[in-house]
Design an enzyme around this catalytic site. Structure first.
Site, PDB file in Angstrom:
ATOM      1  CD1 TRP A 159     -12.021 -91.121  29.004  1.00 32.97           C
ATOM      2  CD2 TRP A 159      -9.290 -90.591  29.846  1.00 32.97           C
ATOM      3  NE1 TRP A 159     -10.935 -90.186  28.349  1.00 32.97           N
ATOM      4  CE2 TRP A 159     -10.041 -90.029  28.548  1.00 32.97           C
ATOM      5  CE3 TRP A 159      -8.620 -90.577  30.487  1.00 32.97           C
ATOM      6  CZ2 TRP A 159      -9.065 -88.356  28.230  1.00 32.97           C
ATOM      7  CZ3 TRP A 159      -7.797 -89.172  30.258  1.00 32.97           C
ATOM      8  CH2 TRP A 159      -8.217 -88.400  29.279  1.00 32.97           C
ATOM      9  CG  ASN A 160     -10.399 -87.223  33.828  1.00 37.24           C
ATOM     10  OD1 ASN A 160     -11.482 -87.474  34.042  1.00 37.24           O
ATOM     11  ND2 ASN A 160     -10.479 -85.459  33.271  1.00 37.24           N
ATOM     12  N   GLY A 237     -18.120 -86.618  32.168  1.00 39.74           N
ATOM     13  CA  GLY A 237     -17.669 -86.662  31.411  1.00 39.74           C
ATOM     14  C   GLY A 237     -17.103 -85.361  29.865  1.00 39.74           C
ATOM     15  CD  GLU A 259     -20.524 -82.000  38.528  1.00 40.93           C
ATOM     16  OE1 GLU A 259     -18.716 -81.356  38.264  1.00 40.93           O
ATOM     17  OE2 GLU A 259     -20.460 -81.578  39.833  1.00 40.93           O
ATOM     18  CG  LEU A 260     -21.638 -81.803  31.380  1.00 40.51           C
ATOM     19  CD1 LEU A 260     -22.354 -80.671  30.308  1.00 40.51           C
ATOM     20  CD2 LEU A 260     -21.359 -83.168  31.032  1.00 40.51           C
ATOM     21  CB  CYS A 293     -13.014 -81.216  34.080  1.00 39.56           C
ATOM     22  SG  CYS A 293     -13.387 -81.974  35.956  1.00 39.56           S
ATOM     23  CB  SER A 450     -10.576 -81.761  43.350  1.00 42.79           C
ATOM     24  OG  SER A 450     -10.933 -81.197  42.313  1.00 42.79           O
ATOM     25  CD  GLU A 467     -20.291 -85.806  40.516  1.00 36.95           C
ATOM     26  OE1 GLU A 467     -18.970 -85.571  40.622  1.00 36.95           O
ATOM     27  OE2 GLU A 467     -20.652 -86.519  40.313  1.00 36.95           O
TER      28      GLU A 467
HETATM   29  P1  NAP Z   1     -16.664 -88.889  27.271  1.00 38.99           P
HETATM   30  O1  NAP Z   1     -16.662 -89.632  25.747  1.00 38.99           O
HETATM   31  O2  NAP Z   1     -18.015 -87.761  27.184  1.00 38.99           O
HETATM   32  O3  NAP Z   1     -16.929 -90.535  28.236  1.00 38.99           O
HETATM   33  C1  NAP Z   1     -17.532 -90.492  29.132  1.00 38.99           C
HETATM   34  C2  NAP Z   1     -18.156 -91.677  29.758  1.00 38.99           C
HETATM   35  O4  NAP Z   1     -19.435 -91.519  28.752  1.00 38.99           O
HETATM   36  C3  NAP Z   1     -17.778 -92.991  29.010  1.00 38.99           C
HETATM   37  O5  NAP Z   1     -18.118 -94.007  30.368  1.00 38.99           O
HETATM   38  C4  NAP Z   1     -18.017 -92.648  28.095  1.00 38.99           C
HETATM   39  O6  NAP Z   1     -18.387 -94.161  27.672  1.00 38.99           O
HETATM   40  C5  NAP Z   1     -19.814 -93.292  28.209  1.00 38.99           C
HETATM   41  N1  NAP Z   1     -20.120 -92.223  26.946  1.00 38.99           N
HETATM   42  C6  NAP Z   1     -19.217 -91.828  26.278  1.00 38.99           C
HETATM   43  N2  NAP Z   1     -20.511 -92.246  24.806  1.00 38.99           N
HETATM   44  C7  NAP Z   1     -21.625 -92.171  25.129  1.00 38.99           C
HETATM   45  C8  NAP Z   1     -22.884 -92.521  25.012  1.00 38.99           C
HETATM   46  N3  NAP Z   1     -23.340 -91.952  23.452  1.00 38.99           N
HETATM   47  N4  NAP Z   1     -23.729 -92.424  25.884  1.00 38.99           N
HETATM   48  C9  NAP Z   1     -24.149 -93.002  27.140  1.00 38.99           C
HETATM   49  N5  NAP Z   1     -22.077 -92.657  27.210  1.00 38.99           N
HETATM   50  C10 NAP Z   1     -21.904 -92.463  26.619  1.00 38.99           C
HETATM   51  O7  NAP Z   1     -15.457 -88.268  28.319  1.00 38.99           O
HETATM   52  P2  NAP Z   1     -14.533 -88.456  28.566  1.00 38.99           P
HETATM   53  O8  NAP Z   1     -13.241 -88.840  27.316  1.00 38.99           O
HETATM   54  O9  NAP Z   1     -14.326 -90.268  28.423  1.00 38.99           O
HETATM   55  O10 NAP Z   1     -14.072 -88.053  29.526  1.00 38.99           O
HETATM   56  C11 NAP Z   1     -12.872 -86.297  29.327  1.00 38.99           C
HETATM   57  C12 NAP Z   1     -14.543 -85.719  29.793  1.00 38.99           C
HETATM   58  O11 NAP Z   1     -14.804 -85.714  31.044  1.00 38.99           O
HETATM   59  C13 NAP Z   1     -13.521 -83.538  29.375  1.00 38.99           C
HETATM   60  O12 NAP Z   1     -14.609 -83.605  28.450  1.00 38.99           O
HETATM   61  C14 NAP Z   1     -13.123 -83.104  30.936  1.00 38.99           C
HETATM   62  O13 NAP Z   1     -13.418 -81.917  31.143  1.00 38.99           O
HETATM   63  C15 NAP Z   1     -14.829 -84.390  31.589  1.00 38.99           C
HETATM   64  N6  NAP Z   1     -14.463 -84.709  32.847  1.00 38.99           N
HETATM   65  C16 NAP Z   1     -15.573 -83.082  33.588  1.00 38.99           C
HETATM   66  C17 NAP Z   1     -15.776 -83.590  34.906  1.00 38.99           C
HETATM   67  C18 NAP Z   1     -16.315 -82.518  36.043  1.00 38.99           C
HETATM   68  O14 NAP Z   1     -16.646 -83.139  36.825  1.00 38.99           O
HETATM   69  N7  NAP Z   1     -16.847 -81.589  35.605  1.00 38.99           N
HETATM   70  C19 NAP Z   1     -14.618 -84.055  35.757  1.00 38.99           C
HETATM   71  C20 NAP Z   1     -13.953 -85.079  35.118  1.00 38.99           C
HETATM   72  C21 NAP Z   1     -13.462 -85.341  33.730  1.00 38.99           C
HETATM   73  P3  NAP Z   1     -17.046 -95.258  26.626  1.00 38.99           P
HETATM   74  O15 NAP Z   1     -15.387 -94.926  27.531  1.00 38.99           O
HETATM   75  O16 NAP Z   1     -17.760 -96.350  26.808  1.00 38.99           O
HETATM   76  O17 NAP Z   1     -17.348 -94.511  26.087  1.00 38.99           O
END
Ligand code: NAP
Length: 486
Positions: A159-160, A237, A259-260, A293, A450, A467
């Site tokens: 979502w970010n 995520g 990308e975590l 992230c 980025s 990416e």
């Molecule tokens: P998240 O909770 O891991 O969710 C990411 C995505 O995965 C959402 O679309 C979510 O859907 C889905 N999801 C959640 N649980 C799932 C499951 N069990 N099976 C399949 N899909 C599932 O992360 P977030 O809170 O949205 O984002 C924040 C995280 O993203 C932070 O840790 C951040 O560091 C990371 N991030 C990393 C990067 C990078 O490039 N490394 C860039 C941006 C963000 P729902 O919303 O429906 O739960």
């Protein structure tokens, strides 16, 4: 194709986009999308079921042969057209992002410009999927290597950055000749749906991009990953969810790009330019309100400059204007939701209990919305939880170090390895230190890394693959080796 607009006319479709049609969930379910600045519901969006997930995979699989056979130049031109349309509608996209994500309008505008660039960059890369030819070492034959699209790809975004995380995947996937199912975060599905409409308007054929919001992410994604037609998962995520998806992807040996999470150190040496280190700290910490992230999560500052740096950072953080993201002049909007704010509050409270001292911020205001003030913590003990976890909010913990060796050890003392920032006027030290850092990216006297033209990604538990850049294209391609005698 007709776009079904939400009754509140927020400017985005609210249904699933499958095979070029807008449709309700197969069982009619919907879920709410909230405005983080008020907590009010702004839209009801179709909540895809497992059946819808499999229908989207069918649509992507049906569209694959024609799309992968479409000349690269034609695919490139469709991406370029999407870039142009997105640039023309930049303000609409930015406002939509603010409505569902909460970030300040200036951050949203920055995100849209960044997001659109992925379409432009991959329009340019679509015609550069080069293979190679060489003579086998034994001299008996030629080794011919072609790049081929990997196939149907499931793209999952957080979502970010609701626009940029989607375009960073859709751009290279389409350039490579893959078809996709995009599952956006359920906190921010509207931007992804608007993007689906934009790609259709640009002329991308039905079924090439399918957009599938769902609150039932677990079962829907599990079903898709166990459908043998799916050959690629590109996920952005949290590390926790990413780990689980890697395990699931193992069942059908699905290729994964991950990308975590991150825990970026921001290291300031005594010889750094104080002005630019503080300005950089504000960018690395406060871009996207700290919900990135790449956000600087820990400030490691050498003793000789630590007092001055913390003082200036406190002033700069304290001067930021906080409010609803759409309000003119606001620099920091609310956090995404109640859980996000509770996490930040508990990390700050924990740090204070462990001996840290607040120099600004630290108390969430009363009233609606998920606001949290810009906050600086000093005297943070090296083992505080706030230094180990991703804060994902406007909080800057400052830790003092004495030697370069100590700084490397502190910086690398994390299971994450996405990005790190270093400020020093000694270039030799800067490069030596950058090499020693366990991270996929380093900002050296620079707080923004980025760039669609650069390979973005992490090491250790921050991810797999890259990416952006040419690497991003190759993530959606397989190398086909043909041994030839001629
Ligand atoms: P998240 O909770 O891991 O969710 C990411 C995505 O995965 C959402 O679309 C979510 O859907 C889905 N999801 C959640 N649980 C799932 C499951 N069990 N099976 C399949 N899909 C599932 O992360 P977030 O809170 O949205 O984002 C924040 C995280 O993203 C932070 O840790 C951040 O560091 C990371 N991030 C990393 C990067 C990078 O490039 N490394 C860039 C941006 C963000 P729902 O919303 O429906 O739960």
């Amino acid at each position: 194709m007709t776009t079904v607009l939400n009754a509140e006319a927020i400017g985005a479709p609210t249904q699933l986009m499958i095979a070029g049609r807008w449709m309700d969930a197969s069982d009619g379910r919907t879920f709410e999308v909230d405005d983080p600045a008020t907590g009010e519901v702004i839209a009801f969006v179709a909540d895809a079921s497992v059946d819808d997930g499999l229908a989207a995979v069918s649509a992507a699989a049906a569209a694959l042969p024609a799309w992968s056979a479409t000349p690269p130049r034609q695919r490139a031109e469709l991406l370029r057209r999407t870039f142009e349309l997105m640039t023309q509608r930049a303000d609409d996209f930015a406002r939509l992002i603010v409505r569902e994500n909460g970030k300040a309008l200036t951050d949203a505008r920055g995100e849209v410009a960044y997001a659109a660039e992925f379409f432009r960059w991959y329009a340019e890369e679509a015609v550069r999927a080069e293979g190679h030819v060489q003579t086998a070492p034994a001299g008996t034959n030629r080794i011919l290597v072609l790049r081929q699209p990997i196939g149907v790809s499931v793209l999952i975004t957080p979502w970010n950055f609701p626009a940029a995380m989607a375009t960073r995947k859709i751009g290279p996937a389409l350039a490579a000749g893959c078809t996709v199912v995009l599952k956006p975060a359920s906190d921010t599905p509207l931007t992804a749906l608007a993007m689906g409409a934009l790609l259709a308007e640009a002329g991308v054929p039905a079924g090439v991009v399918n957009v599938l919001p769902s609150r039932r992410s677990g079962p829907v994604v599990t079903a898709m990953l166990h459908d043998p037609r799916v050959r690629k998962l590109s996920f952005t995520g949290s590390t926790e969810v990413g780990r689980g998806l890697l395990q699931q992807a193992a069942d059908c040996v699905v290729n994964c790009s991950m990308e975590l999470g991150g825990n970026a150190p921001f290291v300031v040496f005594d010889d750094a330019d104080l002005e630019s280190a503080v300005a950089g700290a504000m960018v690395a910490k406060m871009r996207n309100g700290g919900e990135a992230c790449t956000a600087a999560n820990r400030f490691l500052v050498q003793r000789g400059i630590a007092g001055a740096f913390a003082g200036r950072l406190t002033e700069a953080m304290g001067a930021l204007r906080v409010g609803p993201g759409l309000e003119e002049g606001v620099q920091l909007g609310p956090l995404i939701n109640a859980a996000g704010r509770e996490k930040v509050e508990s990390l700050v409270a924990g740090a204070v209990r462990e001996g840290a001292r607040l120099t600004v911020g630290g108390t969430a205001p009363d009233g609606p919305g998920f606001f949290y003030p810009p906050t600086v913590l000093v005297d943070v003990p090296a083992d505080a939880a706030i230094l180990r976890e991703e804060v994902f909010g406007p909080v800057a913990p400052v830790v003092v170090f004495d030697t370069e060796e100590e700084a490397v050890a502190l910086a690398n003392d994390t299971e994450f390895g996405l990005v790190a920032y270093v400020y020093t006027r000694d270039l030799q030290r800067g490069l030596r230190f950058s090499e020693a850092l366990e991270s996929g990216m380093v900002g050296l006297n620079r707080a923004l890394v980025s760039d669609p033209a650069a390979p973005f990604g992490g090491v250790k538990q921050s991810g797999l693959g890259r990416e952006g850049g040419h690497d991003g294209l190759l993530e959606f391609m397989e190398s086909k080796y043909i041994a030839v005698t001629w």
